[in-house]
Design an enzyme around this catalytic site. Structure first.
Site, PDB file in Angstrom:
ATOM      1  N   ASN A   5      18.473 -19.290  21.203  1.00 16.51           N
ATOM      2  CA  ASN A   5      19.721 -19.744  20.589  1.00 16.51           C
ATOM      3  C   ASN A   5      20.968 -19.168  21.240  1.00 16.51           C
ATOM      4  O   ASN A   5      22.065 -19.655  21.015  1.00 16.51           O
ATOM      5  CB  ASN A   5      19.716 -19.430  19.088  1.00 16.51           C
ATOM      6  CG  ASN A   5      19.397 -17.982  18.794  1.00 16.51           C
ATOM      7  OD1 ASN A   5      18.508 -17.396  19.415  1.00 16.51           O
ATOM      8  ND2 ASN A   5      20.103 -17.380  17.869  1.00 16.51           N
ATOM      9  N   SER A  51      15.266 -26.827  11.645  1.00 21.00           N
ATOM     10  CA  SER A  51      16.384 -26.660  10.720  1.00 21.00           C
ATOM     11  C   SER A  51      17.255 -27.906  10.739  1.00 21.00           C
ATOM     12  O   SER A  51      17.671 -28.350  11.811  1.00 21.00           O
ATOM     13  CB  SER A  51      17.201 -25.427  11.132  1.00 21.00           C
ATOM     14  OG  SER A  51      18.259 -25.235  10.215  1.00 21.00           O
ATOM     15  N   HIS A  53      20.330 -28.494   9.640  1.00 16.58           N
ATOM     16  CA  HIS A  53      21.753 -28.437   9.994  1.00 16.58           C
ATOM     17  C   HIS A  53      21.981 -28.180  11.477  1.00 16.58           C
ATOM     18  O   HIS A  53      23.062 -28.436  11.996  1.00 16.58           O
ATOM     19  CB  HIS A  53      22.505 -27.426   9.117  1.00 16.58           C
ATOM     20  CG  HIS A  53      22.261 -25.995   9.419  1.00 16.58           C
ATOM     21  ND1 HIS A  53      21.195 -25.293   8.916  1.00 16.58           N
ATOM     22  CD2 HIS A  53      22.951 -25.115  10.168  1.00 16.58           C
ATOM     23  CE1 HIS A  53      21.252 -24.053   9.353  1.00 16.58           C
ATOM     24  NE2 HIS A  53      22.299 -23.916  10.110  1.00 16.58           N
ATOM     25  N   THR A  89      12.512 -26.733  -6.627  1.00 15.54           N
ATOM     26  CA  THR A  89      12.819 -28.157  -6.535  1.00 15.54           C
ATOM     27  C   THR A  89      13.319 -28.475  -5.138  1.00 15.54           C
ATOM     28  O   THR A  89      14.208 -27.802  -4.626  1.00 15.54           O
ATOM     29  CB  THR A  89      13.901 -28.527  -7.574  1.00 15.54           C
ATOM     30  OG1 THR A  89      13.439 -28.109  -8.860  1.00 15.54           O
ATOM     31  CG2 THR A  89      14.172 -30.014  -7.593  1.00 15.54           C
ATOM     32  N   CYS A 174      25.118 -17.374  14.211  1.00 21.95           N
ATOM     33  CA  CYS A 174      24.678 -16.933  12.883  1.00 21.95           C
ATOM     34  C   CYS A 174      25.183 -15.541  12.560  1.00 21.95           C
ATOM     35  O   CYS A 174      25.488 -15.221  11.425  1.00 21.95           O
ATOM     36  CB  CYS A 174      23.166 -16.921  12.790  1.00 21.95           C
ATOM     37  SG  CYS A 174      22.378 -18.335  13.538  1.00 21.95           S
TER      38      CYS A 174
END
Lengths: 230, 129
Positions: A5, A51, A53, A89, A174
């Site tokens: 990354n 991921s 996003h 959920t 991040c």
């Protein structure tokens, strides 16, 4: 991981998979950065992390691809969702957005970004022979450059470029906000210089003149900050 | 801490509190909850057994309420680290007396966690964290 990354460097997954299989080890691949940008064969691994996003979907949903027959206990207990492997959920709107982003992703189009990236890197190196493109000789993602400017802290570079209207990150986005040298670049043997690199990511819709505009802003930043450092 | 929802929040609160206490040398091992809690609380508490904790799952009466004497007994029987009691049950809507449960649970430095997933926005709480 499939693609790092911070540097965009692509690891030799096929060879890694062969080695793992020969020794009976499971192979897990963090494909977060690679998904949608380069062709991937998820069948190589026993498990693959994605991921939403990072693909352009909304934050809140990711996925773990599992080889059939691979059993693992839930980290988040309760509820029995996802066949007992993750309680809670499911965030349906985020999952739907993730799916739409995955359908829209075009790795073959992302390859076109490589030409822009190469121009950007060539421009930087022409302006500053002391700059280093980290991992330049390795296979990399088409849209990621990790550019090191010795003697100038990554934070100072990020701030100066931000003021010039160019958004880049120091190391991994991040963990931006904390001042620390990159563990990735330190692991690559860059020592003290590991704190002097920025990550430049070209978006899928980068305009044709993005490299030239970046090089202009970067050169001005370098002239100012290098003079101050000297 | 923002989470994906109450399932994750309950997992973090229960397992997290227990693991942190153990890492700090806390000798208390008992974790008390109710038989009618949501699965994510029950399974989190039960999962802790594999890490050397002592899950205690208290029964409820025919009205769905916790018997405070049963809680008193459970707390007196062994040093207790954490009590987790839901505010409102997700299947029957029964409201526990959190003010009384919380006051009892929090004596002697015990931690008290409540799953308020069903209660939030629907009834006034008499208890504040």
């Amino acid at each position: 991981m499939a693609a790092n990354n911070e540097t965009g460097v692509l690891h030799p997954l096929a060879e890694t998979a062969t080695l793992c299989r020969a020794h009976g080890a499971l192979l897990h691949v963090d494909a977060v950065q690679a998904a949608g940008r380069v062709a991937l064969d998820p069948g190589l691994a026993d498990s693959v992390a994605l991921s939403g996003h990072k693909l352009g979907g909304p934050a809140g949903a990711g996925a773990l691809l599992l080889r059939p027959g691979l059993h693992l206990p839930a980290l988040v207990a309760g509820g029995g969702q996802e066949r007992g492997r993750r309680g809670g959920t499911e965030p349906l709107p985020a999952i739907a957005g993730f799916a739409a982003a995955a359908v829209a992703a075009r790795p073959e189009a992302a390859e076109g970004l490589a030409a822009l990236r190469d121009r950007l890197e060539a421009g930087v190196l022409a302006a500053a022979p002391d700059a280093v493109v980290v991992g330049a000789d390795a296979p990399r993602l088409p849209n990621t450059s990790c550019i090191l400017l010795p003697g100038v802290s990554a934070e100072a570079q990020v701030i100066a470029l931000d003021l010039a209207g160019v958004r880049v990150s120091a190391g991994a986005a991040c963990s931006s906000g904390k001042v620390a040298r990159s563990h990735v670049l330190a692991a690559m043997g860059l020592g003290a210089a590991a704190g002097c690199a920025i990550r430049v990511s070209l978006p899928w819709n980068a305009p044709e003149d993005a490299p030239e505009r970046f090089v202009l802003a970067w050169s001005a930043m370098r002239d100012r900050l290098s003079r101050r450092a000297a | 801490v923002f989470t994906s929802g109450a399932t994750e929040a309950n997992n973090i609160a229960i397992k997290g509190a227990a693991r942190f206490a153990a890492s700090q040398g806390d000798g208390r091992r008992r974790v008390v909850t109710l038989a009618t809690e949501h699965k994510c609380v029950l399974e989190s508490v039960r999962d802790l057994a594999a890490e050397g904790f002592e899950p205690v799952v208290l029964p409820v009466g025919a009205d769905g309420l916790l018997d405070l004497d049963a809680l008193r007994e459970a707390l007196a029987a062994a040093p207790t680290l954490l009590v987790s009691v839901m505010a409102v049950n997700n299947e029957i809507g029964v409201v526990q007396d959190l003010a009384a449960v919380g006051a009892l649970a929090k004596e002697a430095g015990r931690l008290f966690h409540t799953d308020a997933a069903q209660a939030a926005g629907r009834c006034r709480s008499t208890w504040r964290p």
